[in-house]
Enzyme design. Structure first.
Site, PDB file in Angstrom:
ATOM      1  N   ASP A  69     -27.584 -10.447  76.234  1.00 51.01           N
ATOM      2  CA  ASP A  69     -28.833 -11.200  76.387  1.00 51.01           C
ATOM      3  C   ASP A  69     -28.623 -12.710  76.262  1.00 51.01           C
ATOM      4  OD1 ASP A  69     -29.902  -8.679  76.427  1.00 51.01           O
ATOM      5  OD2 ASP A  69     -31.383  -9.040  74.847  1.00 51.01           O
ATOM      6  N   ASP A  70     -29.598 -13.430  76.804  1.00 49.57           N
ATOM      7  CA  ASP A  70     -29.790 -14.883  76.599  1.00 49.57           C
ATOM      8  C   ASP A  70     -28.897 -15.789  77.458  1.00 49.57           C
ATOM      9  OD1 ASP A  70     -31.548 -13.916  74.749  1.00 49.57           O
ATOM     10  OD2 ASP A  70     -30.512 -14.692  72.985  1.00 49.57           O
ATOM     11  N   HIS A  86     -24.887 -10.460  72.854  1.00 47.24           N
ATOM     12  CA  HIS A  86     -25.393 -11.734  73.409  1.00 47.24           C
ATOM     13  C   HIS A  86     -24.284 -12.536  74.085  1.00 47.24           C
ATOM     14  CE1 HIS A  86     -28.525 -10.553  70.589  1.00 47.24           C
ATOM     15  NE2 HIS A  86     -29.356 -11.281  71.321  1.00 47.24           N
ATOM     16  N   HIS A 110     -38.125 -17.155  76.615  1.00 48.45           N
ATOM     17  CA  HIS A 110     -37.850 -16.369  75.407  1.00 48.45           C
ATOM     18  C   HIS A 110     -38.975 -16.533  74.400  1.00 48.45           C
ATOM     19  CE1 HIS A 110     -35.306 -14.314  72.421  1.00 48.45           C
ATOM     20  NE2 HIS A 110     -34.500 -14.009  73.427  1.00 48.45           N
ATOM     21  N   HIS A 161     -35.021 -11.457  81.378  1.00 48.02           N
ATOM     22  CA  HIS A 161     -35.262 -11.605  79.932  1.00 48.02           C
ATOM     23  C   HIS A 161     -36.335 -12.672  79.697  1.00 48.02           C
ATOM     24  CE1 HIS A 161     -34.321 -10.946  75.781  1.00 48.02           C
ATOM     25  NE2 HIS A 161     -33.583 -12.030  75.575  1.00 48.02           N
TER      26      HIS A 161
END
Ligand code: ZN
Length: 298
Positions: free
Chosen positions: A105-106, A248, A159, A155
């Site tokens: 993620d991210d 991540h 965020h 995603h």
């Protein structure tokens, strides 16, 4: 009379002499032109390379080469099987083989390149849930993610963890989808809610748009940057077939995650696991259910 005749005779003679002189002069000229020793003669041998080239013909440009028509290229789509659309999944139920899905993620970010390198080294794939803001900044990295055979997912853009209106949710998810397509040429119907929040409006909007909401079953909390050994221990101790691992590739230095992967991947391979993307994992579960249904039907 005789003087006149004489005069005519002289004129005739002069003309004849003049003519014959001119002819002999012309004749001489031809001979000297053919054998003038002052004109250099190129030695016989290989001509310089440029002379070997055939002269360019001044013709109309050749018609374009007609190739066999290619079938129209289908855009790459990362979508779940129909039964998972608008659903939330934490893991897949796979009981006939050992498979596991690594998710990141991210990203995309420069850290993503380190993750890609380790995945490629071990010849495994994962699923990358990207932020729209990062896709806009690092489209080339996102492209490399997909080119290496990994799946890509949404995603959101910022965020956000706070509650959002449907309009904001649409901006967050739709714009990120546009940037996934722009950078990779792929469409994705995989959504991972930021922070795993299922009740702030983003996951609801994703479900409305037929995304599968992808949660996880193993969280080693690598975003807190614990030692690599701790990340590896957490994943290895919880590994089961059909598991989805949360890791991540953005939001900070991911050296520990990279080091942990160097331990996790060979160890799980040793135990007989294969690494698949989230869409592949869901496809396997769907296929398995279908086979069971076929076996039960008379
Ligand atoms: Zn996140």
């Amino acid at each position: 009379m005789s003087r006149k005749r004489n005069k005519k005779g002289v004129i005739k003679t002069v003309i004849v002499i003049a003519l014959s002189f001119t002819i002999s002069l012309l004749w001489e000229n031809r001979k000297t032109a053919n054998s003038n020793p002052l004109i250099p003669i190129a030695p016989v041998g290989n001509p310089p390379p440029n002379l070997l080239k055939p002269p360019k013909l001044k013709t109309s440009p050749s018609p374009p080469v007609t190739e066999a028509p290619k079938p129209p290229q289908q855009p790459l789509v990362f979508a779940p099987p129909a039964q998972f659309r608008s659903q939330i999944v934490y893991k897949a139920s796979i009981n006939n083989s050992k498979v596991i899905a690594l998710t990141f993620d991210d990203g995309p970010s420069p850290e993503t390149l380190k993750i890609l390198e380790i995945l490629q080294k071990h010849q495994v794939v994962g699923t990358f849930f990207c932020l729209g803001a990062n896709l806009r900044e690092y489209p080339e990295i996102a492209k490399r993610v997909v080119q290496a055979g990994n799946a890509i997912g949404n995603h959101s853009w910022h965020h956000y963890s706070h509650n959002v209106t449907e309009k904001t949710a649409s901006d967050e998810i739709d714009n990120t989808g546009v940037h996934i397509y722009r950078s990779t040429g792929a469409k994705s119907f995989l959504f991972r809610p930021p922070g795993g929040r299922l009740n702030n409006g983003l996951a609801d909007y994703a479900k409305k748009k037929n995304y599968v909401v992808v949660m996880w079953s193993i969280d080693p909390k690598d975003f807190l940057q614990p030692p690599a050994a701790a990340i590896a221990r957490s994943v290895l101790s919880q590994a089961t077939s059909g598991a989805i691992v949360l890791l991540h590739d953005g939001g900070g230095n991911r050296q520990q995650t990279v080091e942990a992967l160097s331990a996790i991947i060979p160890k799980l391979k040793q135990q007989g696991y294969r690494f698949v993307t989230v869409p592949q994992l869901l496809q396997m579960q769907a296929g398995q259910k279908q086979r069971i249904a076929n076996q039960k039907s008379p």
